[in-house]
Write a protein that holds these residues in place. Structure first.
Motif, PDB file in Angstrom:
ATOM      1  N   PRO A   2      49.419  41.349 -15.840  1.00 37.79           N
ATOM      2  CA  PRO A   2      50.454  40.683 -15.045  1.00 37.79           C
ATOM      3  C   PRO A   2      51.718  41.544 -14.974  1.00 37.79           C
ATOM      4  O   PRO A   2      52.039  42.279 -15.901  1.00 37.79           O
ATOM      5  CB  PRO A   2      50.730  39.389 -15.807  1.00 37.79           C
ATOM      6  CG  PRO A   2      49.694  39.275 -16.856  1.00 37.79           C
ATOM      7  CD  PRO A   2      49.072  40.597 -17.033  1.00 37.79           C
ATOM      8  N   MET A   3      52.397  41.472 -13.819  1.00 36.74           N
ATOM      9  CA  MET A   3      53.652  42.228 -13.715  1.00 36.74           C
ATOM     10  C   MET A   3      54.724  41.347 -13.104  1.00 36.74           C
ATOM     11  O   MET A   3      54.445  40.407 -12.363  1.00 36.74           O
ATOM     12  CB  MET A   3      53.445  43.503 -12.913  1.00 36.74           C
ATOM     13  CG  MET A   3      53.211  43.352 -11.458  1.00 36.74           C
ATOM     14  SD  MET A   3      53.138  44.995 -10.747  1.00 36.74           S
ATOM     15  CE  MET A   3      52.435  44.626  -9.201  1.00 36.74           C
ATOM     16  N   GLN A   4      55.947  41.685 -13.436  1.00 37.17           N
ATOM     17  CA  GLN A   4      57.119  40.927 -13.005  1.00 37.17           C
ATOM     18  C   GLN A   4      57.643  41.532 -11.704  1.00 37.17           C
ATOM     19  O   GLN A   4      57.935  42.714 -11.632  1.00 37.17           O
ATOM     20  CB  GLN A   4      58.198  41.002 -14.099  1.00 37.17           C
ATOM     21  CG  GLN A   4      59.411  40.158 -13.847  1.00 37.17           C
ATOM     22  CD  GLN A   4      59.157  38.683 -14.132  1.00 37.17           C
ATOM     23  OE1 GLN A   4      58.291  38.330 -14.907  1.00 37.17           O
ATOM     24  NE2 GLN A   4      59.905  37.827 -13.464  1.00 37.17           N
ATOM     25  N   VAL A   5      57.774  40.704 -10.674  1.00 37.21           N
ATOM     26  CA  VAL A   5      58.365  41.125  -9.403  1.00 37.21           C
ATOM     27  C   VAL A   5      59.485  40.131  -9.107  1.00 37.21           C
ATOM     28  O   VAL A   5      59.236  39.006  -8.673  1.00 37.21           O
ATOM     29  CB  VAL A   5      57.326  41.133  -8.259  1.00 37.21           C
ATOM     30  CG1 VAL A   5      57.982  41.522  -6.946  1.00 37.21           C
ATOM     31  CG2 VAL A   5      56.172  42.059  -8.564  1.00 37.21           C
ATOM     32  N   GLY A   6      60.698  40.557  -9.354  1.00 36.71           N
ATOM     33  CA  GLY A   6      61.846  39.664  -9.196  1.00 36.71           C
ATOM     34  C   GLY A   6      61.747  38.526 -10.189  1.00 36.71           C
ATOM     35  O   GLY A   6      61.681  38.727 -11.399  1.00 36.71           O
ATOM     36  N   ASP A   7      61.764  37.297  -9.688  1.00 41.59           N
ATOM     37  CA  ASP A   7      61.655  36.123 -10.558  1.00 41.59           C
ATOM     38  C   ASP A   7      60.202  35.665 -10.750  1.00 41.59           C
ATOM     39  O   ASP A   7      59.943  34.736 -11.496  1.00 41.59           O
ATOM     40  CB  ASP A   7      62.457  34.952  -9.955  1.00 41.59           C
ATOM     41  CG  ASP A   7      63.953  35.232  -9.966  1.00 41.59           C
ATOM     42  OD1 ASP A   7      64.382  36.084 -10.780  1.00 41.59           O
ATOM     43  OD2 ASP A   7      64.680  34.598  -9.173  1.00 41.59           O
ATOM     44  N   HIS A   8      59.256  36.296 -10.050  1.00 44.63           N
ATOM     45  CA  HIS A   8      57.864  35.846 -10.078  1.00 44.63           C
ATOM     46  C   HIS A   8      56.992  36.777 -10.938  1.00 44.63           C
ATOM     47  O   HIS A   8      57.201  37.974 -10.971  1.00 44.63           O
ATOM     48  CB  HIS A   8      57.282  35.812  -8.661  1.00 44.63           C
ATOM     49  CG  HIS A   8      58.051  34.935  -7.723  1.00 44.63           C
ATOM     50  ND1 HIS A   8      57.996  33.566  -7.784  1.00 44.63           N
ATOM     51  CD2 HIS A   8      58.894  35.232  -6.704  1.00 44.63           C
ATOM     52  CE1 HIS A   8      58.769  33.056  -6.839  1.00 44.63           C
ATOM     53  NE2 HIS A   8      59.331  34.056  -6.171  1.00 44.63           N
ATOM     54  N   VAL A   9      56.019  36.167 -11.569  1.00 46.86           N
ATOM     55  CA  VAL A   9      55.011  36.929 -12.312  1.00 46.86           C
ATOM     56  C   VAL A   9      53.741  36.975 -11.454  1.00 46.86           C
ATOM     57  O   VAL A   9      53.190  35.942 -11.076  1.00 46.86           O
ATOM     58  CB  VAL A   9      54.706  36.272 -13.675  1.00 46.86           C
ATOM     59  CG1 VAL A   9      53.592  37.016 -14.387  1.00 46.86           C
ATOM     60  CG2 VAL A   9      55.953  36.208 -14.527  1.00 46.86           C
ATOM     61  N   VAL A  10      53.298  38.184 -11.127  1.00 51.53           N
ATOM     62  CA  VAL A  10      52.107  38.366 -10.302  1.00 51.53           C
ATOM     63  C   VAL A  10      50.924  38.635 -11.226  1.00 51.53           C
ATOM     64  O   VAL A  10      50.906  39.621 -11.957  1.00 51.53           O
ATOM     65  CB  VAL A  10      52.296  39.543  -9.307  1.00 51.53           C
ATOM     66  CG1 VAL A  10      51.055  39.742  -8.475  1.00 51.53           C
ATOM     67  CG2 VAL A  10      53.514  39.312  -8.430  1.00 51.53           C
ATOM     68  N   THR A  11      49.948  37.730 -11.181  1.00 54.74           N
ATOM     69  CA  THR A  11      48.759  37.860 -12.020  1.00 54.74           C
ATOM     70  C   THR A  11      47.570  38.290 -11.163  1.00 54.74           C
ATOM     71  O   THR A  11      47.636  38.296  -9.930  1.00 54.74           O
ATOM     72  CB  THR A  11      48.422  36.523 -12.706  1.00 54.74           C
ATOM     73  OG1 THR A  11      48.119  35.565 -11.690  1.00 54.74           O
ATOM     74  CG2 THR A  11      49.573  36.036 -13.565  1.00 54.74           C
ATOM     75  N   GLN A  12      46.485  38.613 -11.837  1.00 51.61           N
ATOM     76  CA  GLN A  12      45.274  39.015 -11.133  1.00 51.61           C
ATOM     77  C   GLN A  12      44.738  37.849 -10.293  1.00 51.61           C
ATOM     78  O   GLN A  12      44.251  38.051  -9.180  1.00 51.61           O
ATOM     79  CB  GLN A  12      44.218  39.478 -12.143  1.00 51.61           C
ATOM     80  CG  GLN A  12      43.053  40.208 -11.510  1.00 51.61           C
ATOM     81  CD  GLN A  12      42.112  40.787 -12.542  1.00 51.61           C
ATOM     82  OE1 GLN A  12      42.018  40.297 -13.658  1.00 51.61           O
ATOM     83  NE2 GLN A  12      41.400  41.838 -12.166  1.00 51.61           N
ATOM     84  N   LYS A  13      44.878  36.641 -10.783  1.00 56.77           N
ATOM     85  CA  LYS A  13      44.425  35.457 -10.052  1.00 56.77           C
ATOM     86  C   LYS A  13      45.200  35.287  -8.750  1.00 56.77           C
ATOM     87  O   LYS A  13      44.611  34.997  -7.702  1.00 56.77           O
ATOM     88  CB  LYS A  13      44.597  34.221 -10.939  1.00 56.77           C
ATOM     89  CG  LYS A  13      44.097  32.950 -10.311  1.00 56.77           C
ATOM     90  CD  LYS A  13      44.263  31.773 -11.253  1.00 56.77           C
ATOM     91  CE  LYS A  13      43.817  30.498 -10.604  1.00 56.77           C
ATOM     92  NZ  LYS A  13      43.987  29.350 -11.496  1.00 56.77           N
TER      93      LYS A  13
END
Length: 164
Positions: free
Chosen positions: A97-108
């Motif tokens: 998972p990586m942090q993009v701004g305020d959101h966490v982008v996961t593989q799902k």
């Protein structure tokens, strides 16, 4: 480097298994063996024998028609490339998972985005129509060729070997 080795091994095994069954073009297009079958029984006998005898050539015909069908349908080609490359990219780069701004982008969430974009693209590219065209065109060509080609001399010897 591993991918190149796997691809070369796959091509070698394909050559040994499938392409070894190819008959020569002069044999496949032998105009001296073309005739109309006398009846339905002879046509069925020809189809049964020729589909086994020329199975490598018929497989090549199906593969060429499949490549043609994908090339003439650019949206299908783009859709398949988008989905395939998306899966590869997500598996390779999106595991953590990586942090993009305020959101966490996961593989799902990446897979969800891929499906939300890719499935409608694939639906619009009419893969079922392409599939049924491929089945119909292949069937007409293969059954037509198998019906009009007379049985070879080797078919007569096949029954002699079975009797021994």
């Amino acid at each position: 480097m591993e991918v190149v080795m796997k691809v070369s091994e796959t091509l070698k095994s394909l050559k040994e298994t499938r392409l070894s069954g190819l008959r020569a073009p002069m044999e496949f297009f032998d105009f001296h063996r073309i005739s109309r079958p006398a009846g339905l029984d002879e046509a069925v006998q020809r189809i049964s024998y020729n589909t086994r005898y020329f199975s490598g050539n018929y497989g090549l015909i199906v593969a060429v028609l499949a490549v043609y069908a994908i090339i003439v349908n650019p949206l299908l080609l783009i859709s398949l490339a988008f989905l395939t490359l998306g899966f590869v990219a997500i598996n390779k780069f999106g595991a953590d998972p990586m942090q993009v701004g305020d959101h966490v982008v996961t593989q799902k969430s990446l897979y969800t985005g891929l499906f939300v974009i890719g499935i409608p693209m694939l639906w619009l590219s009419s893969p079922l129509g392409t599939f049924f065209w491929l089945v119909g065109a292949s069937s007409v060509l293969i059954l037509g060729h198998a019906t009009i080609m007379e049985l070879g001399v080797e078919s007569e010897y096949g029954t002699v070997q079975d009797a021994v």
